[in-house]
Structure formats: C-alpha cells, structure tokens
Design a protein around this motif. Structure first.
Motif, mmCIF file in Angstrom:
data_model
loop_
_atom_site.group_PDB
_atom_site.id
_atom_site.type_symbol
_atom_site.label_atom_id
_atom_site.label_comp_id
_atom_site.label_asym_id
_atom_site.label_seq_id
_atom_site.Cartn_x
_atom_site.Cartn_y
_atom_site.Cartn_z
ATOM 1 N N MET A 1 0.846 -1.166 0.000
ATOM 2 C CA MET A 1 0.000 0.000 0.000
ATOM 3 C C MET A 1 0.894 1.232 0.000
ATOM 4 O O MET A 1 1.725 1.396 0.872
ATOM 5 C CB MET A 1 -0.892 -0.021 1.237
ATOM 6 N N GLN A 2 0.720 2.087 -0.988
ATOM 7 C CA GLN A 2 1.546 3.274 -1.084
ATOM 8 C C GLN A 2 1.055 4.356 -0.135
ATOM 9 O O GLN A 2 -0.074 4.324 0.356
ATOM 10 C CB GLN A 2 1.561 3.788 -2.509
ATOM 11 N N ILE B 1 8.430 -7.969 -1.061
ATOM 12 C CA ILE B 1 8.169 -6.531 -0.971
ATOM 13 C C ILE B 1 8.299 -5.892 -2.351
ATOM 14 O O ILE B 1 7.471 -5.053 -2.733
ATOM 15 C CB ILE B 1 9.118 -5.870 0.044
ATOM 16 N N ALA B 2 9.309 -6.294 -3.104
ATOM 17 C CA ALA B 2 9.513 -5.753 -4.453
ATOM 18 C C ALA B 2 8.310 -6.050 -5.343
ATOM 19 O O ALA B 2 7.900 -5.201 -6.144
ATOM 20 C CB ALA B 2 10.784 -6.337 -5.065
ATOM 21 N N GLN B 3 7.732 -7.222 -5.200
ATOM 22 C CA GLN B 3 6.556 -7.563 -5.996
ATOM 23 C C GLN B 3 5.369 -6.678 -5.637
ATOM 24 O O GLN B 3 4.636 -6.222 -6.515
ATOM 25 C CB GLN B 3 6.187 -9.045 -5.798
ATOM 26 N N ASP B 4 5.192 -6.410 -4.360
ATOM 27 C CA ASP B 4 4.087 -5.545 -3.920
ATOM 28 C C ASP B 4 4.245 -4.114 -4.424
ATOM 29 O O ASP B 4 3.267 -3.466 -4.788
ATOM 30 C CB ASP B 4 3.987 -5.518 -2.393
ATOM 31 N N TRP B 5 5.469 -3.623 -4.424
ATOM 32 C CA TRP B 5 5.731 -2.223 -4.784
ATOM 33 C C TRP B 5 6.084 -2.045 -6.253
ATOM 34 O O TRP B 5 6.287 -0.929 -6.715
ATOM 35 C CB TRP B 5 6.847 -1.667 -3.900
ATOM 36 N N GLN B 6 6.192 -3.132 -6.968
ATOM 37 C CA GLN B 6 6.515 -3.121 -8.400
ATOM 38 C C GLN B 6 7.847 -2.419 -8.683
ATOM 39 O O GLN B 6 7.960 -1.554 -9.547
ATOM 40 C CB GLN B 6 5.380 -2.487 -9.203
#
Length: 93
Positions: A1-2, A70-75
């Motif tokens: 979530m950004q 985490i990288a996958q969530d934040w692209q």
C-alpha cells in the motif's frame, strides 16, 4: 500500500498497518528530508517517494518479509528494496 493510499486510513488503522503512529511517521519523514537535503545526489532520481521508502523499511522491519515479496508488492526490483532498506538503516542507527 503506497503512502497516498494510507492517507485515507484512520489513525488507528494506520498504526495497525505500519506499526507506528502517524505523527511518528511524519517525524521520521521530516528527519529524513533534512538528511536528504544535506547530501549531494548523483545518478537517477529515486523511483519511490521518501514516504514510500520509509513505508518499505517499516514493512521489512515489522514483518520480516523477503526483499523479493516486498519488491513484488511495490513493483520495483529486489535490489531497489535492498538499497532502500540499507540506506535507511544507516540513517536510523
């Protein structure tokens, strides 16, 4: 979530998600902004805002998820997450 999405959360929901109170988070951002202003930057600009970088670090430290997840969530790339966490760790202590 950004970070932009977290603005919609209540203070209680924000703390449940991030692990710190909103005013503590705002203080962290303020301190990091002061630190970033004093440093000379080179290379490409960061893909993530400072608030998002701090959220990534808090997510890593709180949940101990892998950089890959985490990288996958934040692209972003796994190395971006690694660098972000390592840089913030140096600033924190």
């Amino acid at each position: 979530m950004q970070y932009e999405q977290t603005k919609k959360l209540s203070n209680r929901e924000f703390k449940r998600l991030v692990g710190v109170q909103r005013r503590t988070f705002d203080e962290m951002v303020r301190i990091m902004r002061d630190t970033v202003k004093t440093k000379k930057t080179r290379g490409c600009p960061n893909k993530l805002d400072l608030e998002d970088q701090i959220l990534i670090c808090l997510q890593y430290w709180r949940e101990y998820r892998t950089y890959f997840h985490i990288a996958q969530d934040w692209q972003v790339s796994e190395s971006t997450v690694c660098r972000t966490v390592q840089r913030k760790r140096k600033c924190v202590g």
